[in-house]
Design a protein around this motif. Structure first.
Motif, PDB file in Angstrom:
ATOM      1  N   SER A  28      15.839  38.343  31.428  1.00  0.00           N
ATOM      2  CA  SER A  28      16.823  38.568  32.135  1.00  0.00           C
ATOM      3  C   SER A  28      16.030  40.618  32.316  1.00  0.00           C
ATOM      4  CB  SER A  28      17.529  38.543  32.693  1.00  0.00           C
ATOM      5  OG  SER A  28      18.946  40.122  32.818  1.00  0.00           O
ATOM      6  N   GLY A  29      15.757  40.598  31.042  1.00  0.00           N
ATOM      7  CA  GLY A  29      15.262  42.239  31.255  1.00  0.00           C
ATOM      8  C   GLY A  29      15.826  43.162  31.557  1.00  0.00           C
ATOM      9  N   SER A  30      17.815  42.300  32.372  1.00  0.00           N
ATOM     10  CA  SER A  30      18.008  43.298  33.361  1.00  0.00           C
ATOM     11  C   SER A  30      19.255  44.462  32.245  1.00  0.00           C
ATOM     12  CB  SER A  30      19.789  42.363  34.026  1.00  0.00           C
ATOM     13  OG  SER A  30      20.317  42.498  33.008  1.00  0.00           O
ATOM     14  N   GLY A  31      19.367  45.208  31.925  1.00  0.00           N
ATOM     15  CA  GLY A  31      20.105  46.005  31.083  1.00  0.00           C
ATOM     16  C   GLY A  31      20.665  46.232  29.818  1.00  0.00           C
ATOM     17  N   PRO A  32      21.892  46.854  29.719  1.00  0.00           N
ATOM     18  CA  PRO A  32      22.671  47.194  28.872  1.00  0.00           C
ATOM     19  C   PRO A  32      23.430  46.454  28.951  1.00  0.00           C
ATOM     20  CG  PRO A  32      23.248  48.789  30.580  1.00  0.00           C
ATOM     21  CD  PRO A  32      21.806  47.936  31.445  1.00  0.00           C
ATOM     22  N   GLY A  33      23.688  45.675  29.085  1.00  0.00           N
ATOM     23  CA  GLY A  33      24.753  44.706  28.455  1.00  0.00           C
ATOM     24  C   GLY A  33      26.020  45.325  29.568  1.00  0.00           C
ATOM     25  N   ALA A  34      26.321  45.647  30.338  1.00  0.00           N
ATOM     26  CA  ALA A  34      27.680  46.454  31.409  1.00  0.00           C
ATOM     27  C   ALA A  34      27.060  46.655  32.744  1.00  0.00           C
ATOM     28  CB  ALA A  34      28.242  48.077  30.487  1.00  0.00           C
ATOM     29  N   MET A  35      28.066  46.736  33.451  1.00  0.00           N
ATOM     30  CA  MET A  35      28.409  46.267  34.759  1.00  0.00           C
ATOM     31  C   MET A  35      27.481  47.553  35.574  1.00  0.00           C
ATOM     32  SD  MET A  35      30.390  45.007  37.996  1.00  0.00           S
ATOM     33  CE  MET A  35      31.345  43.646  37.120  1.00  0.00           C
ATOM     34  N   PRO A  36      26.483  47.545  36.127  1.00  0.00           N
ATOM     35  CA  PRO A  36      26.047  49.039  36.268  1.00  0.00           C
ATOM     36  C   PRO A  36      27.351  49.490  37.361  1.00  0.00           C
ATOM     37  CG  PRO A  36      24.899  47.177  37.227  1.00  0.00           C
ATOM     38  CD  PRO A  36      26.110  46.513  37.122  1.00  0.00           C
ATOM     39  N   GLU A  37      27.159  51.193  38.166  1.00  0.00           N
ATOM     40  CA  GLU A  37      28.049  51.592  38.686  1.00  0.00           C
ATOM     41  C   GLU A  37      28.168  51.298  39.827  1.00  0.00           C
ATOM     42  OE1 GLU A  37      29.385  55.750  37.302  1.00  0.00           O
ATOM     43  OE2 GLU A  37      28.399  55.204  35.277  1.00  0.00           O
ATOM     44  N   ASP A  38      26.889  50.621  40.409  1.00  0.00           N
ATOM     45  CA  ASP A  38      27.352  50.882  42.051  1.00  0.00           C
ATOM     46  C   ASP A  38      27.091  49.275  42.393  1.00  0.00           C
ATOM     47  OD1 ASP A  38      25.057  50.154  41.196  1.00  0.00           O
ATOM     48  OD2 ASP A  38      23.125  50.627  42.367  1.00  0.00           O
ATOM     49  N   VAL A  39      27.981  48.851  42.400  1.00  0.00           N
ATOM     50  CA  VAL A  39      28.170  47.795  42.913  1.00  0.00           C
ATOM     51  C   VAL A  39      29.169  47.704  43.587  1.00  0.00           C
ATOM     52  CG1 VAL A  39      28.480  46.576  40.892  1.00  0.00           C
ATOM     53  CG2 VAL A  39      31.087  47.332  41.489  1.00  0.00           C
ATOM     54  N   ASP A  40      28.785  47.196  44.709  1.00  0.00           N
ATOM     55  CA  ASP A  40      29.708  47.080  46.082  1.00  0.00           C
ATOM     56  C   ASP A  40      30.166  45.482  46.321  1.00  0.00           C
ATOM     57  OD1 ASP A  40      30.333  46.587  48.874  1.00  0.00           O
ATOM     58  OD2 ASP A  40      28.236  46.659  49.130  1.00  0.00           O
ATOM     59  N   LEU A  41      31.160  45.879  46.423  1.00  0.00           N
ATOM     60  CA  LEU A  41      32.807  44.745  46.320  1.00  0.00           C
ATOM     61  C   LEU A  41      33.147  43.967  47.556  1.00  0.00           C
ATOM     62  CD1 LEU A  41      35.986  46.907  44.393  1.00  0.00           C
ATOM     63  CD2 LEU A  41      33.226  45.914  43.250  1.00  0.00           C
ATOM     64  N   SER A  42      32.219  44.607  48.674  1.00  0.00           N
ATOM     65  CA  SER A  42      32.094  44.186  49.558  1.00  0.00           C
ATOM     66  C   SER A  42      31.180  43.302  49.881  1.00  0.00           C
ATOM     67  CB  SER A  42      32.557  44.843  50.429  1.00  0.00           C
ATOM     68  OG  SER A  42      33.825  45.892  51.304  1.00  0.00           O
ATOM     69  N   ALA A  43      30.446  43.601  49.732  1.00  0.00           N
ATOM     70  CA  ALA A  43      28.869  42.877  49.417  1.00  0.00           C
ATOM     71  C   ALA A  43      28.973  41.657  48.356  1.00  0.00           C
ATOM     72  CB  ALA A  43      27.565  43.269  48.940  1.00  0.00           C
ATOM     73  N   GLY A  44      29.728  42.237  47.558  1.00  0.00           N
ATOM     74  CA  GLY A  44      30.580  40.759  46.417  1.00  0.00           C
ATOM     75  C   GLY A  44      31.408  40.202  46.819  1.00  0.00           C
ATOM     76  N   GLU A  45      31.995  39.994  47.993  1.00  0.00           N
ATOM     77  CA  GLU A  45      32.994  39.552  48.527  1.00  0.00           C
ATOM     78  C   GLU A  45      32.540  38.396  49.098  1.00  0.00           C
ATOM     79  OE1 GLU A  45      37.714  38.994  50.182  1.00  0.00           O
ATOM     80  OE2 GLU A  45      36.429  40.818  50.434  1.00  0.00           O
ATOM     81  N   ALA A  46      31.298  39.042  49.844  1.00  0.00           N
ATOM     82  CA  ALA A  46      31.271  38.201  51.146  1.00  0.00           C
ATOM     83  C   ALA A  46      29.708  36.674  50.496  1.00  0.00           C
ATOM     84  CB  ALA A  46      30.377  38.765  52.041  1.00  0.00           C
ATOM     85  N   LEU A  47      29.371  38.021  49.229  1.00  0.00           N
ATOM     86  CA  LEU A  47      28.436  36.635  48.589  1.00  0.00           C
ATOM     87  C   LEU A  47      29.230  36.150  47.603  1.00  0.00           C
ATOM     88  CD1 LEU A  47      26.020  39.327  47.118  1.00  0.00           C
ATOM     89  CD2 LEU A  47      24.975  37.686  48.807  1.00  0.00           C
ATOM     90  N   TYR A  48      30.484  35.932  47.119  1.00  0.00           N
ATOM     91  CA  TYR A  48      30.924  35.249  46.461  1.00  0.00           C
ATOM     92  C   TYR A  48      31.476  33.806  47.258  1.00  0.00           C
ATOM     93  CZ  TYR A  48      34.798  33.023  43.600  1.00  0.00           C
ATOM     94  OH  TYR A  48      35.271  31.572  43.642  1.00  0.00           O
ATOM     95  N   ILE A  49      32.198  34.112  48.519  1.00  0.00           N
ATOM     96  CA  ILE A  49      32.370  32.926  49.439  1.00  0.00           C
ATOM     97  C   ILE A  49      31.148  32.784  50.346  1.00  0.00           C
ATOM     98  CG2 ILE A  49      32.713  32.779  52.130  1.00  0.00           C
ATOM     99  CD1 ILE A  49      35.366  35.458  51.037  1.00  0.00           C
ATOM    100  N   GLU A  50      29.647  33.035  49.928  1.00  0.00           N
ATOM    101  CA  GLU A  50      28.908  31.933  50.867  1.00  0.00           C
ATOM    102  C   GLU A  50      28.092  31.688  49.154  1.00  0.00           C
ATOM    103  OE1 GLU A  50      24.357  33.223  51.494  1.00  0.00           O
ATOM    104  OE2 GLU A  50      25.651  34.899  52.227  1.00  0.00           O
ATOM    105  N   ASN A  51      28.532  31.819  48.293  1.00  0.00           N
ATOM    106  CA  ASN A  51      28.032  31.083  47.074  1.00  0.00           C
ATOM    107  C   ASN A  51      28.523  30.164  45.877  1.00  0.00           C
ATOM    108  OD1 ASN A  51      24.740  31.774  47.581  1.00  0.00           O
ATOM    109  ND2 ASN A  51      25.539  33.757  47.339  1.00  0.00           N
ATOM    110  N   CYS A  52      29.638  31.203  45.620  1.00  0.00           N
ATOM    111  CA  CYS A  52      30.866  30.780  44.492  1.00  0.00           C
ATOM    112  C   CYS A  52      32.429  30.163  45.039  1.00  0.00           C
ATOM    113  CB  CYS A  52      31.008  32.216  44.214  1.00  0.00           C
ATOM    114  SG  CYS A  52      29.300  32.697  43.321  1.00  0.00           S
ATOM    115  N   ALA A  53      32.766  30.205  46.493  1.00  0.00           N
ATOM    116  CA  ALA A  53      34.060  29.718  46.532  1.00  0.00           C
ATOM    117  C   ALA A  53      33.409  28.206  46.569  1.00  0.00           C
ATOM    118  CB  ALA A  53      33.990  30.371  48.255  1.00  0.00           C
TER     119      ALA A  53
END
Length: 161
Positions: A28-53
């Motif tokens: 992906s060329g996405s970077g250093p291998g660790a999670m970025p500090e600017d994650v949005d947990l509320s958005a992540g929860e909504a996206l999880y429900i929509e795409n993963c649940a």
């Protein structure tokens, strides 16, 4: 006995392929291998429900009998809570697996194996994937978060060497 062996072999293939991929490529060329500090947990929860649940469960519980391959040879979707194996992998492995999907990740290592996990790189941005992973990790008990963070740190150090 045969079923237990199939589970062990499938699990070994998944872990070995993900590990090999992690050490040799960053598709992906996405970077250093660790999670970025600017994650949005509320958005992540909504996206999880929509795409993963639908597969991994609304409460991250996974599918029944997730450690036993189905008739098609695929393992059911594992839990993403502390009872599953998600936390056994570093951040970058989780990111690549989510972005590329199981089949593509394995193919990049010359292995033909379809875990059943689709790739979400065409539907989700890198930041959205990180948001989902951040949400999943935020649900783990502190001790599990610490163990997973240690794995991420070790994998990142080895990658930088």
């Amino acid at each position: 006995m045969i079923r237990g062996t199939a589970i062990l072999v499938a699990g070994f293939v998944l872990v070995a392929a993900a590990g090999a991929y992690f050490w040799t490529a960053d598709a992906s060329g996405s970077g250093p291998g660790a999670m970025p500090e600017d994650v949005d947990l509320s958005a992540g929860e909504a996206l999880y429900i929509e795409n993963c649940a639908a597969c991994h469960g609304a409460n991250l519980e996974g599918q029944d009998d997730w450690q036993s391959p189905g008739e098609d040879g695929r393992l059911p979707a594992p839990p993403h809570d502390e009872t599953g194996h998600t936390w056994h992998h570093g951040d970058q492995v989780l990111f690549e697996y989510t972005k590329l999907g199981g089949r593509k990740l394995m193919a990049a290592q010359g292995m033909e194996f379809d875990s059943g996990m689709p790739g979400f790189g065409d539907q989700l941005s890198d930041q959205e994937i990180w948001n989902i992973l951040g949400y999943i990790q935020s649900t783990w008990p502190e001790r599990v978060q610490e163990m997973q963070a240690t794995r991420t740190e070790g994998e990142t150090r080895k990658r930088e060497d």
